[in-house]
Design an enzyme around this catalytic site. Structure first.
Site, PDB file in Angstrom:
ATOM      1  N   LYS A  22       0.836  -1.218   0.000  1.00 15.79           N
ATOM      2  CA  LYS A  22       0.000   0.000   0.000  1.00 15.79           C
ATOM      3  C   LYS A  22       0.864   1.260   0.000  1.00 15.79           C
ATOM      4  O   LYS A  22       0.672   2.162  -0.817  1.00 15.79           O
ATOM      5  CB  LYS A  22      -0.914   0.010   1.230  1.00 15.79           C
ATOM      6  N   ASN A  23       1.806   1.314   0.930  1.00 15.71           N
ATOM      7  CA  ASN A  23       2.552   2.562   1.084  1.00 15.71           C
ATOM      8  C   ASN A  23       3.499   2.839  -0.082  1.00 15.71           C
ATOM      9  O   ASN A  23       3.875   3.990  -0.304  1.00 15.71           O
ATOM     10  CB  ASN A  23       3.286   2.593   2.432  1.00 15.71           C
ATOM     11  N   ARG A  93      -3.932   9.232   3.300  1.00 17.99           N
ATOM     12  CA  ARG A  93      -2.742   9.980   3.716  1.00 17.99           C
ATOM     13  C   ARG A  93      -1.775  10.190   2.543  1.00 17.99           C
ATOM     14  O   ARG A  93      -1.116  11.210   2.410  1.00 17.99           O
ATOM     15  CB  ARG A  93      -2.041   9.178   4.821  1.00 17.99           C
ATOM     16  N   CYS A 117      -5.508   7.722   8.543  1.00 16.12           N
ATOM     17  CA  CYS A 117      -5.835   7.311   9.913  1.00 16.12           C
ATOM     18  C   CYS A 117      -5.656   8.464  10.889  1.00 16.12           C
ATOM     19  O   CYS A 117      -4.728   9.260  10.768  1.00 16.12           O
ATOM     20  CB  CYS A 117      -4.920   6.171  10.355  1.00 16.12           C
ATOM     21  N   ARG A 122      -0.963  15.056  12.927  1.00 11.11           N
ATOM     22  CA  ARG A 122      -0.017  14.597  11.895  1.00 11.11           C
ATOM     23  C   ARG A 122       0.447  15.819  11.101  1.00 11.11           C
ATOM     24  O   ARG A 122      -0.067  16.111  10.026  1.00 11.11           O
ATOM     25  CB  ARG A 122      -0.669  13.524  11.002  1.00 11.11           C
ATOM     26  N   PRO A 123       1.448  16.532  11.633  1.00 17.95           N
ATOM     27  CA  PRO A 123       1.876  17.784  11.004  1.00 17.95           C
ATOM     28  C   PRO A 123       2.579  17.542   9.676  1.00 17.95           C
ATOM     29  O   PRO A 123       3.007  16.419   9.385  1.00 17.95           O
ATOM     30  CB  PRO A 123       2.852  18.378  12.021  1.00 17.95           C
ATOM     31  N   ASP A 125       5.046  19.944   8.786  1.00 14.70           N
ATOM     32  CA  ASP A 125       6.097  20.963   8.837  1.00 14.70           C
ATOM     33  C   ASP A 125       7.405  20.494   8.191  1.00 14.70           C
ATOM     34  O   ASP A 125       8.126  21.293   7.595  1.00 14.70           O
ATOM     35  CB  ASP A 125       6.337  21.400  10.290  1.00 14.70           C
ATOM     36  N   ASP A 305       3.024   0.502  12.484  1.00 15.00           N
ATOM     37  CA  ASP A 305       1.838  -0.068  11.827  1.00 15.00           C
ATOM     38  C   ASP A 305       1.573  -1.518  12.241  1.00 15.00           C
ATOM     39  O   ASP A 305       0.563  -2.101  11.847  1.00 15.00           O
ATOM     40  CB  ASP A 305       1.976   0.011  10.299  1.00 15.00           C
ATOM     41  N   ARG A 397      -9.208  -0.231   3.550  1.00 12.12           N
ATOM     42  CA  ARG A 397      -8.245   0.739   3.012  1.00 12.12           C
ATOM     43  C   ARG A 397      -6.889   0.100   2.756  1.00 12.12           C
ATOM     44  O   ARG A 397      -6.122   0.593   1.924  1.00 12.12           O
ATOM     45  CB  ARG A 397      -8.056   1.901   3.999  1.00 12.12           C
TER      46      ARG A 397
HETATM   47  C1  UD1 Z   1       3.792   6.853   6.980  1.00 12.54           C
HETATM   48  C2  UD1 Z   1       2.921   5.679   6.610  1.00 12.54           C
HETATM   49  C3  UD1 Z   1       2.197   5.128   7.826  1.00 12.54           C
HETATM   50  C4  UD1 Z   1       3.193   4.825   8.918  1.00 12.54           C
HETATM   51  C5  UD1 Z   1       4.129   5.987   9.182  1.00 12.54           C
HETATM   52  C6  UD1 Z   1       5.278   5.646  10.131  1.00 12.54           C
HETATM   53  C7  UD1 Z   1       2.284   6.138   4.335  1.00 12.54           C
HETATM   54  C8  UD1 Z   1       1.196   6.554   3.397  1.00 12.54           C
HETATM   55  N1  UD1 Z   1       1.952   6.127   5.626  1.00 12.54           N
HETATM   56  O1  UD1 Z   1       2.935   7.867   7.502  1.00 12.54           O
HETATM   57  O2  UD1 Z   1       1.515   3.946   7.437  1.00 12.54           O
HETATM   58  O3  UD1 Z   1       2.494   4.538  10.118  1.00 12.54           O
HETATM   59  O4  UD1 Z   1       4.726   6.434   7.953  1.00 12.54           O
HETATM   60  O5  UD1 Z   1       5.991   4.552   9.656  1.00 12.54           O
HETATM   61  O6  UD1 Z   1       3.375   5.785   3.941  1.00 12.54           O
HETATM   62  N2  UD1 Z   1       6.053  14.302  11.655  1.00 12.54           N
HETATM   63  C9  UD1 Z   1       6.305  15.624  11.977  1.00 12.54           C
HETATM   64  N3  UD1 Z   1       6.305  16.547  10.968  1.00 12.54           N
HETATM   65  C10 UD1 Z   1       6.085  16.204   9.670  1.00 12.54           C
HETATM   66  C11 UD1 Z   1       5.827  14.859   9.353  1.00 12.54           C
HETATM   67  C12 UD1 Z   1       5.816  13.918  10.376  1.00 12.54           C
HETATM   68  O7  UD1 Z   1       6.522  15.963  13.134  1.00 12.54           O
HETATM   69  O8  UD1 Z   1       6.120  17.085   8.814  1.00 12.54           O
HETATM   70  C13 UD1 Z   1       6.030  13.288  12.734  1.00 12.54           C
HETATM   71  C14 UD1 Z   1       4.667  12.596  12.848  1.00 12.54           C
HETATM   72  O9  UD1 Z   1       3.779  13.336  13.657  1.00 12.54           O
HETATM   73  C15 UD1 Z   1       5.056  11.289  13.479  1.00 12.54           C
HETATM   74  C16 UD1 Z   1       6.452  11.010  12.885  1.00 12.54           C
HETATM   75  O10 UD1 Z   1       6.920  12.248  12.377  1.00 12.54           O
HETATM   76  O11 UD1 Z   1       5.187  11.443  14.884  1.00 12.54           O
HETATM   77  C17 UD1 Z   1       6.458  10.001  11.771  1.00 12.54           C
HETATM   78  O12 UD1 Z   1       5.484  10.346  10.792  1.00 12.54           O
HETATM   79  P1  UD1 Z   1       5.699  10.011   9.249  1.00 12.54           P
HETATM   80  O13 UD1 Z   1       6.836   9.039   9.109  1.00 12.54           O
HETATM   81  O14 UD1 Z   1       5.760  11.266   8.501  1.00 12.54           O
HETATM   82  O15 UD1 Z   1       4.351   9.257   8.928  1.00 12.54           O
HETATM   83  P2  UD1 Z   1       3.479   9.359   7.626  1.00 12.54           P
HETATM   84  O16 UD1 Z   1       4.349   9.640   6.450  1.00 12.54           O
HETATM   85  O17 UD1 Z   1       2.318  10.236   7.890  1.00 12.54           O
END
Ligand code: UD1
Length: 427
Positions: A22-23, A93, A117, A122-123, A125, A305, A397
């Site tokens: 999926k990812n 996402r 989810c 889920r920022p 930044d 996950d 999903r």
């Molecule tokens: C992706 C995966 C999800 C998985 C996650 C962690 C996809 C579509 N989804 O989600 O299945 O659970 O990786 O392996 O691939 N963060 C920040 N700022 C940002 C982005 C992230 O602080 O700009 C933080 C998030 O709040 C979280 C951490 O970084 O605490 C990891 O998030 P991230 O790896 O970005 O997860 P996703 O890409 O949303």
């Protein structure tokens, strides 16, 4: 509306074949926007997150043709808009990857924040930090992220936090930027490597994916390609945990065992026997489940996950386990439902303390998100009695044909339509 009905207590036996990741799919599909040719992508899983991304590409103007059930041909050259509204991004996402892809192709993007989810805040930044470093301006207006750049120029970007999404978005935005982009403290997940391989197959110059430093030399053009995406690490892990939790014996086929090492290690610690083959893993258990402590970490650590599925298994292990969630701040919501089924679990901030019980019992429960839904299925499989799970759409999903797949390995599981209760006539 649908719900799942599971009659628990049967160990799982047999073979299950894992679908495409999926990812990977939700990153690679938007990446076709960068191609000047036709992309044929194989091993696409038939799940609703992927359908949502394919539909978005189509609605934006791409030509989309299914060559067979798992192969899709996409020609994104017909896309003329850089605007992706909330109606298209709210379901998944992965739709955040339209930011990097649109910015790279049009040097502008106007995109609604992604759904997916609810795992707490889920920022984005780190995504926007990367876009700015490449020369883009970033504004948020009327709920839309507005990205603009006269040109994109390579840069050195240090990720303050390991982020899968930000790493992918920066790869997409920089692949055709001028000069060299270096992403430091990059995510190392298997789908990061898969995306890099896909982009390189179109003519990109990306090195180091899978390590924490990714170097991207911008190229002028990307061609069409034929590419087969990897198998799904988390789907595989879910069937592995289900096999161990039920005391079964399952050969999980079409996997990359290296991607599953952290899951295999924890299952072995919990008393399962794991055998690795070239592209399959056999998981069986005859003895009693034993407690173990788990801490979720970015790859190659134990995946967040897989946390709900593992907590469910440990809920019937001998002894007290501690599971620490370090990636997301709100990923224990499903525990309320496990406790309704008789689990003894206390959550204190990032830590769940699981005192193993002899067995779970059936209860009406909900899939609060995708992986929590998978955990409820495993709970239903090990529980005494008949468990009913609502909000099944979350599971759909991310798990292709899961009713058929679980049935084929011996689960008593079915999907039923629920009728709405008639509302009282209040005049
Ligand atoms: C992706 C995966 C999800 C998985 C996650 C962690 C996809 C579509 N989804 O989600 O299945 O659970 O990786 O392996 O691939 N963060 C920040 N700022 C940002 C982005 C992230 O602080 O700009 C933080 C998030 O709040 C979280 C951490 O970084 O605490 C990891 O998030 P991230 O790896 O970005 O997860 P996703 O890409 O949303």
């Amino acid at each position: 509306m649908e719900k799942i009905i599971i009659k628990g207590g049967r160990p799982l036996f047999g073979e299950v074949t894992i679908s495409g990741a999926k990812n990977s799919a939700v990153a690679i599909l938007p990446a076709t926007i960068l191609s000047d040719g036709v992309c044929v992508i194989e091993n696409i899983p038939n799940i609703s997150d992927v359908t949502a991304i394919i539909r978005t590409l189509y609605e934006l103007g791409a030509t989309v043709k299914y060559l067979n059930k798992t192969t899709v041909e996409i020609d994104s050259r017909g896309i003329r808009t850089h605007i992706v509204p909330y109606s298209m991004t709210k379901l998944c996402r992965g739709s955040s990857y339209f930011m990097g892809a649109m910015l790279s192709r049009f040097h502008k993007a106007l995109i609604a924040p992604p759904g997916g989810c609810d795992l707490g805040v889920r920022p984005i930044d780190l995504h926007t930090k990367g876009f700015k470093a490449l020369g883009a301006t970033v504004n948020t207006e009327n709920g839309m992220v507005d990205l603009k750049a006269d040109k994109l120029v390579g840069s050195s970007i240090y990720m303050d936090n390991v982020s899968v999404g930000a790493t992918i978005n920066i790869m997409l935005a920089s692949v055709k930027a001028e000069g060299l982009t270096i992403i430091e403290n990059a995510a190392k997940e298997p789908h990061i490597v898969d995306l890099a391989n896909f982009l390189n197959s179109m003519g990109a110059d990306i090195r180091g994916a899978g390590t924490d430093v990714i170097k991207i030399h911008g190229v002028e053009k990307l061609a069409g390609t034929n590419y087969s995406i990897i198998s799904d690490q988390i789907e595989a892990g879910t069937y592995m945990v289900a096999a161990a939790a039920t005391g079964g014996d399952v050969l999980v086929k079409n996997v990359i065992p290296k991607h599953l090492e952290s899951i295999s290690a924890k299952l072995e610690e919990a008393g399962a026997i794991i055998e690795e083959f070239d592209d399959a893993i056999r998981v069986r258990r005859t003895g009693v489940l034993q407690k173990c402590d788990v801490k979720t970490m970015p790859h190659p650590g134990f995946p967040t996950d897989m946390q709900p599925q593992m907590v469910t298994l440990l809920s019937i292990a001998n002894g007290t386990s501690m599971v620490t969630e370090t990636v997301f701040d709100n990923r224990f919501k499903y525990i309320e439902y496990l406790t309704r089924m008789g689990a003894h679990i206390k959550v204190d901030g990032k830590v769940a303390v699981i005192e193993g019980v002899d067995h779970l019992t059936c209860a009406p429960v909900k899939a609060v998100d995708l992986r929590a839904g998978a955990a409820m299925v495993i709970a239903g499989l090990i529980a005494h009695g008949v468990t009913e799970i609502e909000d099944v759409q979350h599971i759909e999903r991310g798990y292709e044909n899961f009713i058929e797949k679980f049935s084929c390995i011996g689960a008593d599981i079915r999907l039923v339509e629920t009728t709405r209760t008639a509302q009282p006539d209040v005049g």
